[in-house]
Design a protein around this motif. Structure first.
Motif, PDB file in Angstrom:
ATOM      1  N   GLY A 281      -6.824  11.966  14.427  1.00  0.00           N
ATOM      2  CA  GLY A 281      -5.761  11.013  14.704  1.00  0.00           C
ATOM      3  C   GLY A 281      -5.672  10.593  16.155  1.00  0.00           C
ATOM      4  O   GLY A 281      -4.635  10.091  16.596  1.00  0.00           O
ATOM      5  N   THR A 282      -6.773  10.764  16.909  1.00  0.00           N
ATOM      6  CA  THR A 282      -6.745  10.476  18.344  1.00  0.00           C
ATOM      7  C   THR A 282      -7.627   9.306  18.773  1.00  0.00           C
ATOM      8  O   THR A 282      -7.552   8.872  19.918  1.00  0.00           O
ATOM      9  CB  THR A 282      -7.188  11.723  19.141  1.00  0.00           C
ATOM     10  OG1 THR A 282      -8.513  12.106  18.721  1.00  0.00           O
ATOM     11  CG2 THR A 282      -6.231  12.887  18.900  1.00  0.00           C
ATOM     12  N   LEU A 283      -8.465   8.795  17.882  1.00  0.00           N
ATOM     13  CA  LEU A 283      -9.434   7.780  18.290  1.00  0.00           C
ATOM     14  C   LEU A 283      -8.763   6.516  18.802  1.00  0.00           C
ATOM     15  O   LEU A 283      -9.224   5.895  19.770  1.00  0.00           O
ATOM     16  CB  LEU A 283     -10.366   7.441  17.129  1.00  0.00           C
ATOM     17  CG  LEU A 283     -11.516   6.474  17.459  1.00  0.00           C
ATOM     18  CD1 LEU A 283     -12.409   7.053  18.560  1.00  0.00           C
ATOM     19  CD2 LEU A 283     -12.347   6.171  16.211  1.00  0.00           C
ATOM     20  N   SER A 284      -7.633   6.135  18.199  1.00  0.00           N
ATOM     21  CA  SER A 284      -6.970   4.892  18.589  1.00  0.00           C
ATOM     22  C   SER A 284      -6.398   4.949  20.000  1.00  0.00           C
ATOM     23  O   SER A 284      -6.095   3.916  20.594  1.00  0.00           O
ATOM     24  CB  SER A 284      -5.847   4.561  17.598  1.00  0.00           C
ATOM     25  OG  SER A 284      -4.855   5.576  17.621  1.00  0.00           O
ATOM     26  N   GLU A 285      -6.248   6.143  20.552  1.00  0.00           N
ATOM     27  CA  GLU A 285      -5.710   6.292  21.900  1.00  0.00           C
ATOM     28  C   GLU A 285      -6.783   6.786  22.881  1.00  0.00           C
ATOM     29  O   GLU A 285      -6.475   7.341  23.931  1.00  0.00           O
ATOM     30  CB  GLU A 285      -4.527   7.260  21.898  1.00  0.00           C
ATOM     31  CG  GLU A 285      -4.861   8.641  21.370  1.00  0.00           C
ATOM     32  CD  GLU A 285      -3.630   9.535  21.228  1.00  0.00           C
ATOM     33  OE1 GLU A 285      -2.511   8.984  21.012  1.00  0.00           O
ATOM     34  OE2 GLU A 285      -3.777  10.764  21.337  1.00  0.00           O
ATOM     35  N   THR A 286      -8.061   6.560  22.517  1.00  0.00           N
ATOM     36  CA  THR A 286      -9.181   7.127  23.268  1.00  0.00           C
ATOM     37  C   THR A 286     -10.071   6.039  23.859  1.00  0.00           C
ATOM     38  O   THR A 286     -10.426   5.074  23.169  1.00  0.00           O
ATOM     39  CB  THR A 286     -10.028   8.032  22.346  1.00  0.00           C
ATOM     40  OG1 THR A 286      -9.225   9.127  21.902  1.00  0.00           O
ATOM     41  CG2 THR A 286     -11.241   8.579  23.072  1.00  0.00           C
ATOM     42  N   ALA A 287     -10.433   6.209  25.113  1.00  0.00           N
ATOM     43  CA  ALA A 287     -11.484   5.397  25.739  1.00  0.00           C
ATOM     44  C   ALA A 287     -12.812   6.102  25.500  1.00  0.00           C
ATOM     45  O   ALA A 287     -12.922   7.317  25.682  1.00  0.00           O
ATOM     46  CB  ALA A 287     -11.224   5.243  27.227  1.00  0.00           C
ATOM     47  N   VAL A 288     -13.821   5.367  25.060  1.00  0.00           N
ATOM     48  CA  VAL A 288     -15.115   5.942  24.711  1.00  0.00           C
ATOM     49  C   VAL A 288     -16.160   5.499  25.734  1.00  0.00           C
ATOM     50  O   VAL A 288     -16.308   4.303  25.995  1.00  0.00           O
ATOM     51  CB  VAL A 288     -15.547   5.504  23.294  1.00  0.00           C
ATOM     52  CG1 VAL A 288     -16.931   6.064  22.961  1.00  0.00           C
ATOM     53  CG2 VAL A 288     -14.515   5.956  22.262  1.00  0.00           C
ATOM     54  N   PHE A 289     -16.872   6.475  26.277  1.00  0.00           N
ATOM     55  CA  PHE A 289     -17.922   6.215  27.256  1.00  0.00           C
ATOM     56  C   PHE A 289     -19.239   6.789  26.740  1.00  0.00           C
ATOM     57  O   PHE A 289     -19.327   7.979  26.447  1.00  0.00           O
ATOM     58  CB  PHE A 289     -17.600   6.884  28.600  1.00  0.00           C
ATOM     59  CG  PHE A 289     -16.376   6.352  29.281  1.00  0.00           C
ATOM     60  CD1 PHE A 289     -16.476   5.395  30.274  1.00  0.00           C
ATOM     61  CD2 PHE A 289     -15.112   6.814  28.920  1.00  0.00           C
ATOM     62  CE1 PHE A 289     -15.346   4.897  30.900  1.00  0.00           C
ATOM     63  CE2 PHE A 289     -13.974   6.325  29.546  1.00  0.00           C
ATOM     64  CZ  PHE A 289     -14.088   5.366  30.537  1.00  0.00           C
TER      65      PHE A 289
END
Length: 481
Positions: A281-289
């Motif tokens: 439930g955290t992907l929507s609040e995550t910056a991906v590098f």
């Protein structure tokens, strides 16, 4: 209701409100004033996932259609965000550049100057790498996160042993390699995991986690480690290092069918790691590098500078017969010795002030190169190394011609064939020799190819996404809005 009773009720209501605020999810942090002008954003991501695909030359992604690469996850991240080629720090090898990513600093500042620690040739050669976070002399992303009360998870991230809240480190028994004996390597990893028992905990919860381990592939179980930490521990900052691509490029060559096949497999691991964040439930609040450490070049031969220095009288050896009746040539004395890192090599002096040794070493190597047509390597002077932030202890350096790399033999032929088909470590200036950066997720508004950036800009960009700063970074964050 009496006045006294009403006051008591008011106090209780206020306490309940304060308790609710304390227990509620933390507010999204503001970008620090020092970084506002670079991010142009008043919001920051709650979390960040940083996945390093070791050896991912940006040409794989810029020419993905030409290569017909089946990499749906990486293609989606590029479409939803930005792509950039990254100029590595020198030498362009794994440990200095992964440390540059998490510090925003060059090797002369963070002090991780190579993969292996230099050991005087007269001492036992143990093959010790820069494994421990304590060796980094500048502030890291996990340091900055801890200051702000953010948690950090790490899987196989170079030079991070002992760091973070949950860490399955990259470390193996000195004198071996990760693929020599997986049970031995796993035992070493487990012994240094943080907290103690984390590796065993994951193995208990993830059946058959090691069933796909081979001498050539290990990213499957590294992805499992990362998935578990993301899903069960929910760290604010997650750093993951996958390196099957690099291993394949060394053995079979870059931009080969074998390299394409392993990259397509690695794309699936990236997808799994991001799916774990979605499950948490955290992907929507995550910056991906998505990051990498260096580009790649074809390889055919090794140059062994110690052989040249031995012939010049700067290295002394003798033959010893060991218990198994094998003859071994060992170094008994030295004044100058090579410290190789793939396509580059530092020349280190036993006595840093021994100018005669430095001059004799340089003259001997220049003469040898001229005898070979002047095409094997060039001398990189001390002033140039200092401008690059490289090899602070070296008298001078050597930069190999593409197709060559430096070996560590001190006897035998000065040039030998090699079965390895690819390498790196070279000066990072050529435009077709770049690492990779892909950024996607919360607050990434820009789209397309940013062109080329510098490795020391990556860490500040990750930090800015979390509202953090890196105190020793040598560049600001990239503009992603």
């Amino acid at each position: 209701m009496k006045l006294k009773d009403s006051r008591i009720i008011a106090v209780i209501v206020a306490l309940i409100a304060l308790l609710h605020f304390a227990l509620s999810p933390r507010e999204v942090k503001q970008v620090s004033p020092a970084r506002t002008q670079t991010t142009e954003s008043s919001r920051a991501a709650r979390r960040a996932i940083v996945i390093s695909l070791d050896g991912l030359d940006v040409r794989y992604l810029r020419r993905a259609d030409e290569f017909s690469l089946k990499i749906p996850t990486l293609r989606r991240l590029m479409k939803e965000g930005v792509l950039a080629g990254v100029e590595s720090v020198y030498p362009s090898v794994t440990y200095p550049n992964h440390t540059a990513i998490v510090t925003g600093a060059r090797p002369d500042r963070h002090r991780i100057v190579n993969n292996q620690v230099f050991v005087p040739p007269t001492s036992p050669q143990r093959g010790v790498q820069f494994w421990f976070a304590r060796d980094i002399k500048t502030e890291t992303l996990w340091d900055a996160a801890r200051k702000r009360g953010l948690s950090t998870g790490l899987v196989s991230w170079p030079v991070s042993t002992g760091a973070g809240d949950w860490n399955v480190p990259e470390i193996w028994k000195p004198g071996t390699s990760p693929s020599d004996s997986f049970p031995t390597t796993l035992a070493e990893i487990s012994r240094h995991a943080r907290p103690a028992g984390l590796v065993e905990e994951i193995a208990e919860r993830v059946p058959d986690i090691y069933k796909n381990v081979t001498k050539d592939e290990g990213d499957d179980h590294r992805a499992h480690w990362a998935e578990y930490i993301i899903r069960e521990k929910r760290p604010d900052l997650m750093l993951v290092h996958l390196f099957d691509l690099d291993h394949t490029e060394h053995n079979r060559g870059p931009f080969t069918p074998e390299a394409f096949a392993i990259l397509e497999k690695v794309d699936g691991y990236v997808g799994r790691i991001l799916a774990a964040a979605e499950q948490a439930g955290t992907l929507s609040e995550t910056a991906v590098f998505i990051v990498s450490d260096h580009g790649f070049r074809d390889l055919s031969k090794y140059i062994h500078p110690a052989v040249v220095l031995r012939e010049a009288g700067l290295v002394t050896t003798r033959d010893e017969r060991s218990a198994n009746v094998q003859t071994q040539t060992v170094v008994t004395d030295w004044r100058a010795y090579p410290y190789p890192s793939g396509g580059s090599c530092a020349i280190v002096l036993r006595d840093a002030g021994d100018r005669d040794a430095a001059e004799r070493a340089r003259a001997a190597l220049e003469k040898f190169n001229e005898q070979q047509g002047g095409k094997l390597f060039r001398i990189v002077g001390r002033d140039e190394l200092s401008k690059l932030g490289a090899f602070p202890e070296a008298a001078f350096g050597l930069e190999a011609t593409f197709g060559y790399a430096f070996g560590d033999n001190h006897s035998g032929e000065a040039i030998t064939e090699t079965t390895r088909r690819g390498t790196h470590g070279y000066l990072p200036m050529p435009a077709d020799y770049r690492a990779t950066l892909v950024v996607s997720g919360l607050d990434v508004v820009r789209r397309g190819d940013l062109g080329d950036v510098h490795m020391t800009e990556v860490g500040p960009t990750i930090a800015a996404a979390l509202g953090l700063t890196l105190g020793d970074a040598q560049h600001g964050a990239l503009k992603l809005r």
